[in-house]
Design a protein around this motif. Structure first.
Motif, PDB file in Angstrom:
ATOM      1  N   VAL A 144       0.865  -1.182   0.000  1.00 20.22           N
ATOM      2  CA  VAL A 144       0.000   0.000   0.000  1.00 20.22           C
ATOM      3  C   VAL A 144       0.902   1.232   0.000  1.00 20.22           C
ATOM      4  CG1 VAL A 144      -1.844   1.251   1.167  1.00 20.22           C
ATOM      5  CG2 VAL A 144      -1.747  -1.258   1.318  1.00 20.22           C
ATOM      6  N   PRO A 145       0.957   1.983  -1.091  1.00 21.73           N
ATOM      7  CA  PRO A 145       1.806   3.170  -1.137  1.00 21.73           C
ATOM      8  C   PRO A 145       1.399   4.199  -0.083  1.00 21.73           C
ATOM      9  CG  PRO A 145       1.055   2.551  -3.340  1.00 21.73           C
ATOM     10  CD  PRO A 145       0.277   1.728  -2.367  1.00 21.73           C
ATOM     11  N   ARG A 146       2.365   4.967   0.392  1.00 19.44           N
ATOM     12  CA  ARG A 146       2.069   6.034   1.352  1.00 19.44           C
ATOM     13  C   ARG A 146       1.214   7.114   0.719  1.00 19.44           C
ATOM     14  NH1 ARG A 146       2.529   4.482   6.494  1.00 19.44           N
ATOM     15  NH2 ARG A 146       4.580   3.643   6.995  1.00 19.44           N
ATOM     16  N   SER A 147       1.372   7.325  -0.564  1.00 14.88           N
ATOM     17  CA  SER A 147       0.557   8.303  -1.277  1.00 14.88           C
ATOM     18  C   SER A 147       0.379   7.823  -2.713  1.00 14.88           C
ATOM     19  CB  SER A 147       1.210   9.695  -1.259  1.00 14.88           C
ATOM     20  OG  SER A 147       2.472   9.668  -1.893  1.00 14.88           O
ATOM     21  N   PHE A 148      -0.668   8.332  -3.346  1.00  9.03           N
ATOM     22  CA  PHE A 148      -0.972   7.940  -4.718  1.00  9.03           C
ATOM     23  C   PHE A 148      -0.854   9.174  -5.607  1.00  9.03           C
ATOM     24  CE2 PHE A 148      -3.032   4.808  -2.091  1.00  9.03           C
ATOM     25  CZ  PHE A 148      -2.879   3.620  -2.785  1.00  9.03           C
ATOM     26  N   ALA A 149      -0.131   9.032  -6.703  1.00 10.63           N
ATOM     27  CA  ALA A 149       0.023  10.151  -7.629  1.00 10.63           C
ATOM     28  C   ALA A 149      -1.303  10.499  -8.294  1.00 10.63           C
ATOM     29  CB  ALA A 149       1.076   9.809  -8.692  1.00 10.63           C
ATOM     30  N   ASP A 150      -2.136   9.498  -8.486  1.00 11.88           N
ATOM     31  CA  ASP A 150      -3.423   9.680  -9.159  1.00 11.88           C
ATOM     32  C   ASP A 150      -4.493   8.985  -8.320  1.00 11.88           C
ATOM     33  OD1 ASP A 150      -5.632   9.679 -10.780  1.00 11.88           O
ATOM     34  OD2 ASP A 150      -4.583   9.034 -12.589  1.00 11.88           O
ATOM     35  N   PRO A 151      -5.604   9.670  -7.989  1.00 11.89           N
ATOM     36  CA  PRO A 151      -6.681   9.016  -7.227  1.00 11.89           C
ATOM     37  C   PRO A 151      -7.186   7.726  -7.865  1.00 11.89           C
ATOM     38  CG  PRO A 151      -7.062  11.377  -7.361  1.00 11.89           C
ATOM     39  CD  PRO A 151      -5.897  11.082  -8.262  1.00 11.89           C
ATOM     40  N   ALA A 152      -7.077   7.641  -9.186  1.00 12.08           N
ATOM     41  CA  ALA A 152      -7.524   6.432  -9.870  1.00 12.08           C
ATOM     42  C   ALA A 152      -6.697   5.220  -9.447  1.00 12.08           C
ATOM     43  CB  ALA A 152      -7.439   6.617 -11.381  1.00 12.08           C
ATOM     44  N   GLU A 153      -5.408   5.434  -9.114  1.00 15.31           N
ATOM     45  CA  GLU A 153      -4.563   4.322  -8.670  1.00 15.31           C
ATOM     46  C   GLU A 153      -5.085   3.750  -7.353  1.00 15.31           C
ATOM     47  OE1 GLU A 153      -0.554   5.606  -8.409  1.00 15.31           O
ATOM     48  OE2 GLU A 153      -0.384   6.137 -10.533  1.00 15.31           O
ATOM     49  N   ARG A 154      -5.502   4.637  -6.441  1.00 11.90           N
ATOM     50  CA  ARG A 154      -6.066   4.197  -5.171  1.00 11.90           C
ATOM     51  C   ARG A 154      -7.348   3.402  -5.402  1.00 11.90           C
ATOM     52  NH1 ARG A 154      -6.246   6.435   0.335  1.00 11.90           N
ATOM     53  NH2 ARG A 154      -8.131   5.659   1.340  1.00 11.90           N
TER      54      ARG A 154
END
Length: 526
Positions: free
Chosen positions: A240-250
């Protein structure tokens, strides 16, 4: 299927490694050759439907259950865990769904008892140096940001504070790995936020955390890695990444985890009906003369009304007044124009009320009885399984229980099995199914999806909406605002036992609801 994100550099060594762990309970395969690695200093999520084997696996890790096969390593060394004491000695602490605190004892006394033999009595506790224990509790509490008074009796604490004491108990003996089983299931949103901050503080101090949860936002917010179980086996894992560059990735990762967990895409909530029927529940100037009221409230057929508020602001008292467990000292309650104010609880149920209790262990199930017996609770007149008023047919009761198990996907070895053999979520599904089987005019649903997985939650929501669309009324009491906004038609906010705000869900402003709940508006006006 295994879903992975970009690997993180410098992976820490394994704090816990389980290899080929299996456990059967008769014909039920709770765990099937499970491999699990939890890295030191990480927060590792454990996802899965009710009965997927999550709690069984963690109870094996905590020494409460002996595996049939498999290997356990702690800190790189083989470990044989014959009891919880062995697990504690190895640095494993566990906080289960249901609190184990003794209410009459203080926080300090419960902490000491947590490290002593269960056979010792309170007299033994009093012989210990409680002052030293209190000082240590204060030091640990302040270091972690708990704010717990060691002299407070546990029965006086809020649910959020009791959760913190349970964590203190686990850390009291120096646990370096903490297992939390659905820690926010009974917490209000503010209490959950405090717990999130606490877990992040613990992680920064080097504590390893295994988090069992059904809540996807919780997993995505806190966890470094997540393992998904389905039918007792590992269905997949993901970073689980600490942050997502694109909301679509989440959104993509969440969708993948849901598919791993339930084998299909996230269920959709059925469309809503706009038809409002006549009033089913009418409350006028209702009060207990102490902590609740006076309150006026109507709930119509064809609508779901959600009561929200910070825990302890009259929700429990309201339910007790409605079902006859608390004495009405003023005002009244009517159901379909019938005054039920002085009726007994059973008479109210006979008039068309059903109740999903917030505390299923105290009010909904009988631990020493089978699924068949628990499915029959409350049907005093024998319907629908009594050939005559004086005889309850065991065969009809079994068929009735089997129907609930089938319709609500209750995972059980047998309908004759004790209800304690079920996971907490499956016990809840049995209770929900039983209450819906009454075909009530009014369903009082207090935390109806607490402890349920995504699929089961969607099924309960669908059932409540179905009852509403047939003209029934639903009074929903929930700490989960996501649930409230998903299925409620109207929202009523309680504070200090009174209604302080009301809005339709379509027009609701979540910030305004928060101000009503916290009393900010009232403070601004004073």
């Amino acid at each position: 299927m295994t879903t992975t994100a970009a690997p993180r550099p410098g992976l820490a060594p394994a704090a816990i490694r389980l290899t080929g762990v299996s456990k059967h309970f008769g014909p039920v395969k709770a765990n099937r050759s499970i491999d699990l690695t939890v890295r030191q200093g990480s927060i590792h999520g454990l996802l899965g439907e009710n009965g997927a084997g999550k709690s069984t696996l963690m109870k094996i890790l905590f020494g409460m259950i002996r595996p049939d096969s498999g290997r356990i390593e702690i800190g790189g060394q083989p470990a044989t865990l014959r009891s919880s004491a062995d697990a504690l000695a190895a640095g494993i602490g566990m906080v289960q769904q249901h609190f184990s605190l003794i209410g009459k004892l203080t926080v300090a006394e419960n902490l000491i008892l947590g490290r002593g033999s269960s056979g010792f009595a309170a007299r033994w506790i009093r012989s210990l140096d409680l002052d030293a224990a209190s000082r240590r509790a204060i030091e640990l509490s302040e270091r972690l940001g708990f704010g717990i008074d060691p002299s407070a009796r546990c029965e006086t604490l809020s649910v959020g504070a009791r959760q913190k004491v349970e964590i203190l108990k686990a850390l009291w003996g120096g646990a370096t790995t903490l297992v939390l089983d659905e820690p926010t299931a009974a917490l209000s949103p503010p209490d959950a936020e405090e717990l999130y901050a606490l877990l992040q503080n613990l992680q920064r101090e080097g504590t390893t955390i295994v988090l069992i949860s059904h809540k996807m936002p919780e997993i995505m917010r806190l966890c470094d890695r997540v393992t998904v179980l389905r039918d007792g086996a590992v269905a997949g894992e993901a970073e689980v990444p600490r942050s997502f560059a694109d909301p679509a990735e989440r959104q993509t990762l969440e969708a993948q985890l849901v598919r791993l967990m339930i084998g299909r895409n996230r269920p959709e909530v059925p469309s809503r009906s706009n038809h409002i029927w006549p009033t089913v529940l009418s409350v006028r100037k209702l009060t207990d003369g102490e902590r609740f009221g006076p309150v006026d409230l109507d709930v119509h057929g064809g609508e779901i009304v959600a009561v929200v508020g910070v825990e302890g602001n009259g929700q429990a008292e309201f339910v007790e007044l409605l079902i006859g467990l608390r004495k009405v000292t003023g005002g009244g309650v009517a159901l379909d124009d019938t005054d039920i104010t002085v009726m007994t609880t059973q008479q109210r149920f006979n008039c068309g009320i059903a109740h999903i209790p917030e505390d299923r262990h105290r009010l909904a199930v009988a631990d020493g009885m089978s699924l068949v017996d628990n499915a029959s609770i409350g049907f005093v007149d024998g319907a629908p399984f009594a050939p005559t008023p004086l005889w309850l047919s065991r065969r009809r009761r079994a068929r009735f229980a089997a129907g609930i198990v089938h319709r609500h996907k209750v995972r059980a070895a047998s309908i004759e099995a004790p209800v304690t053999s079920l996971s907490g979520g499956n016990q809840q599904k049995l209770v929900v199914g039983r209450e819906l089987a009454r075909a009530p005019r009014l369903m009082i649903a207090a935390q109806p999806t607490r402890g349920l997985d995504i699929g089961s939650t969607a099924a309960v929501h669908e059932a409540l909406i179905g009852l509403r669309d047939q003209g029934g009324a639903v009074l929903l009491l929930s700490l989960d605002l996501t649930e409230v906004f998903t299925i409620a038609d109207r929202i009523v906010v309680f504070r200090q036992g009174r209604v302080v705000g009301e809005t339709s869900t379509a027009d609701a402003d979540i910030d305004q609801i928060g101000r009503w709940m916290s009393g900010v508006d009232q403070e601004a006006q004073s």
